[in-house]
Design a protein around this motif. Structure first.
Motif, mmCIF file in Angstrom:
data_model
loop_
_atom_site.group_PDB
_atom_site.id
_atom_site.type_symbol
_atom_site.label_atom_id
_atom_site.label_comp_id
_atom_site.label_asym_id
_atom_site.label_seq_id
_atom_site.Cartn_x
_atom_site.Cartn_y
_atom_site.Cartn_z
ATOM 1 N N PRO A 53 0.805 -1.225 0.000
ATOM 2 C CA PRO A 53 0.000 0.000 0.000
ATOM 3 C C PRO A 53 0.837 1.274 0.000
ATOM 4 O O PRO A 53 0.481 2.260 -0.665
ATOM 5 C CB PRO A 53 -0.829 -0.131 1.278
ATOM 6 C CG PRO A 53 -0.931 -1.616 1.514
ATOM 7 C CD PRO A 53 0.415 -2.142 1.095
ATOM 8 N N ARG A 54 1.962 1.258 0.708
ATOM 9 C CA ARG A 54 2.840 2.434 0.727
ATOM 10 C C ARG A 54 3.565 2.586 -0.596
ATOM 11 O O ARG A 54 3.792 3.728 -1.052
ATOM 12 C CB ARG A 54 3.830 2.327 1.899
ATOM 13 C CG ARG A 54 3.124 2.349 3.250
ATOM 14 C CD ARG A 54 4.048 2.121 4.422
ATOM 15 N NE ARG A 54 4.947 3.246 4.658
ATOM 16 C CZ ARG A 54 5.659 3.397 5.773
ATOM 17 N NH1 ARG A 54 5.562 2.501 6.764
ATOM 18 N NH2 ARG A 54 6.454 4.426 5.929
ATOM 19 N N MET A 55 3.933 1.487 -1.220
ATOM 20 C CA MET A 55 4.563 1.553 -2.540
ATOM 21 C C MET A 55 3.584 2.110 -3.571
ATOM 22 O O MET A 55 3.930 2.940 -4.408
ATOM 23 C CB MET A 55 5.078 0.173 -2.945
ATOM 24 C CG MET A 55 6.211 -0.346 -2.073
ATOM 25 S SD MET A 55 6.617 -2.102 -2.356
ATOM 26 C CE MET A 55 7.360 -2.017 -4.005
ATOM 27 N N ILE A 56 2.333 1.653 -3.506
ATOM 28 C CA ILE A 56 1.295 2.143 -4.418
ATOM 29 C C ILE A 56 1.066 3.635 -4.196
ATOM 30 O O ILE A 56 0.989 4.428 -5.142
ATOM 31 C CB ILE A 56 -0.003 1.351 -4.231
ATOM 32 C CG1 ILE A 56 0.178 -0.101 -4.712
ATOM 33 C CG2 ILE A 56 -1.164 2.017 -4.967
ATOM 34 C CD1 ILE A 56 -0.946 -1.029 -4.293
ATOM 35 N N ALA A 57 0.960 4.035 -2.925
ATOM 36 C CA ALA A 57 0.661 5.428 -2.593
ATOM 37 C C ALA A 57 1.756 6.385 -3.050
ATOM 38 O O ALA A 57 1.477 7.571 -3.296
ATOM 39 C CB ALA A 57 0.444 5.561 -1.087
ATOM 40 N N SER A 58 2.978 5.886 -3.192
ATOM 41 C CA SER A 58 4.079 6.754 -3.623
ATOM 42 C C SER A 58 3.917 7.210 -5.070
ATOM 43 O O SER A 58 4.512 8.206 -5.480
ATOM 44 C CB SER A 58 5.414 6.025 -3.474
ATOM 45 O OG SER A 58 5.583 5.052 -4.501
ATOM 46 N N THR A 108 -5.777 -2.691 -10.491
ATOM 47 C CA THR A 108 -5.883 -1.468 -9.704
ATOM 48 C C THR A 108 -5.458 -0.297 -10.580
ATOM 49 O O THR A 108 -4.269 -0.162 -10.892
ATOM 50 C CB THR A 108 -5.005 -1.539 -8.445
ATOM 51 O OG1 THR A 108 -5.389 -2.677 -7.657
ATOM 52 C CG2 THR A 108 -5.138 -0.268 -7.615
ATOM 53 N N PRO A 109 -6.378 0.528 -11.007
ATOM 54 C CA PRO A 109 -6.045 1.608 -11.943
ATOM 55 C C PRO A 109 -5.078 2.631 -11.334
ATOM 56 O O PRO A 109 -5.106 2.900 -10.134
ATOM 57 C CB PRO A 109 -7.403 2.269 -12.230
ATOM 58 C CG PRO A 109 -8.427 1.266 -11.821
ATOM 59 C CD PRO A 109 -7.816 0.491 -10.699
ATOM 60 N N GLY A 110 -4.215 3.146 -12.186
ATOM 61 C CA GLY A 110 -3.402 4.291 -11.817
ATOM 62 C C GLY A 110 -2.216 4.015 -10.924
ATOM 63 O O GLY A 110 -1.608 4.945 -10.390
#
Length: 280
Positions: free
Chosen positions: A131-136, A181-183
C-alpha cells in the motif's frame, strides 16, 4: 530495464544477509539502487553490508535492519525504517526462508515457525509494503521467493511444501489485484529457484555440488526474467532443465485432472508411467 530497477531507486531484501538474498542485494547495489538488508542476525547483516559497500556502493546507500519476518510488528518497523531512510521503496524482495525439516504429524514442532517465516512473512511483508509503494505513485516491484516444492510437492517435507504453495497462490492473487488497480505502477513476480548452493541447501557440504547453481547465477536469471516480463520465474540448474520442470509440473497437475492417487509420481503403481512420461 524495469522502471522499478532504475538507478537511485530503493530495494528492501529480506533474508538479505546470505545466499540468494545477499546475491540480490549485491546485484541491486551494483545496478545503482539503494539497498536495505533485512535479516534476523545483526552480525550477519553488518558483514553483508560491508560486502555490498566493498562492491562499490556508497555507505549511505546501504542500511541493515534486524528483522524477524515472522513478527508483524518487526515487519512494520522495517518498512518505517526503509521509507524514513530513503523516502520510498521501489523493490521489495520477500526472500527470507527456513527449511529445518518437517513431518506430517509435526513431532519436532517445526510447523508454526516454518509457516510464520516462509508464508506469513511473505504475505505480511507484501501487505505492509505494497500500500505504501502504491501510494508513492512510483514504479514498484514485489518479488516473492517460492519453490518448486510448492508446485510439485514432493513427499518428505510437508510444512515447507505448504508454505511455498501458499506463497505461489498469494503471489498470483497479489499480481491479479495489482494489475486490476487503476493508476498504480506496482507489479509482483513469483521467483522459483532451482537447486542453489546456499546455507539452506548445503547440509554440511563446503563445496558447491556440480548440479547446483550459485546464488549469483540464480539472481542473474531472476532479473533477466524480470526484464522479459515473466511472472513465473522458473529457474533451471545444472541438473534440471526447463523441459524437465515443465513435465514434472504437468504430471503433478494431472493427478487431479486424471484422478490419480496424490503424489502419484512417487506411487509404485505409477512410477513406470511417470518415467515413461518424463523420457517421452
Amino acid at each position: 530495464m524495469h522502471a522499478a530497477l532504475a538507478k537511485g531507486s530503493t530495494a528492501v531484501v529480506t533474508g538479505g544477509a546470505s545466499g540468494i538474498g545477499l546475491a540480490a542485494a549485491r546485484y541491486l547495489a551494483r545496478a545503482g539502487l539503494r539497498v536495505c538488508i533485512a535479516d534476523c542476525d545483526a552480525g550477519r547483516i553488518a558483514t553483508a553490508r560491508q560486502i555490498v559497500i566493498a562492491d562499490g556502493a556508497a555507505p549511505g546507500d546501504v542500511i541493515g535492519v534486524p528483522t524477524d519476518v515472522a513478527d508483524k510488528t518487526q515487519l512494520s518497523a522495517l518498512a518505517d525504517q526503509a521509507f524514513a531512510a530513503f523516502g520510498a521503496v521501489n523493490v521489495l524482495m520477500n526472500n527470507a526462508g527456513i527449511q529445518p525439516g518437517s513431518d506430517i504429524f509435526d513431532a519436532a514442532n517445526n510447523w508454526d515457525r516454518i509457516l510464520d517465516v516462509n508464508m506469513f512473512g511473505v504475505i505480511r511483508g507484501a501487505q505492509i509494503f505494497a500500500p505504501r509503494m502504491i501510494a508513492s505513485g512510483q514504479p514498484g516491484l514485489i518479488i516473492n521467493t517460492g519453490s518448486k516444492q510448492g508446485i510439485t510437492t514432493p513427499p518428505g517435507d510437508p510444512a515447507y511444501n505448504i508454505s511455498k504453495a501458499g506463497v505461489k497462490v498469494f503471489t498470483e492473487a497479489l499480481q491479479h489485484t495489482l494489475r486490476n488497480t487503476p493508476g498504480q505502477q506496482v507489479e509482483a513476480r513469483l521467483f522459483i529457484p532451482g537447486f542453489v548452493f546456499t546455507s539452506l541447501t548445503a547440509h554440511g557440504r563446503t563445496e558447491k555440488p556440480a548440479g547446483a547453481w550459485t546464488p549469483e547465477q540464480t539472481v542473474d536469471f531472476l532479473f533477466q526474467s524480470v526484464e522479459r516480463g515473466n511472472f513465473y520465474i522458473l529457474c533451471p540448474d545444472n541438473e534440471v532443465d526447463r523441459a524437465t520442470d515443465e513435465k514434472r509440473i504437468h504430471w503433478a497437475a494431472g493427478d487431479i485432472a486424471e484422478n490419480r492417487p496424490p503424489l502419484s509420481r512417487w506411487h509404485p503403481d505409477f512410477a513406470d508411467a511417470f518415467k515413461e512420461w518424463l523420457s517421452s
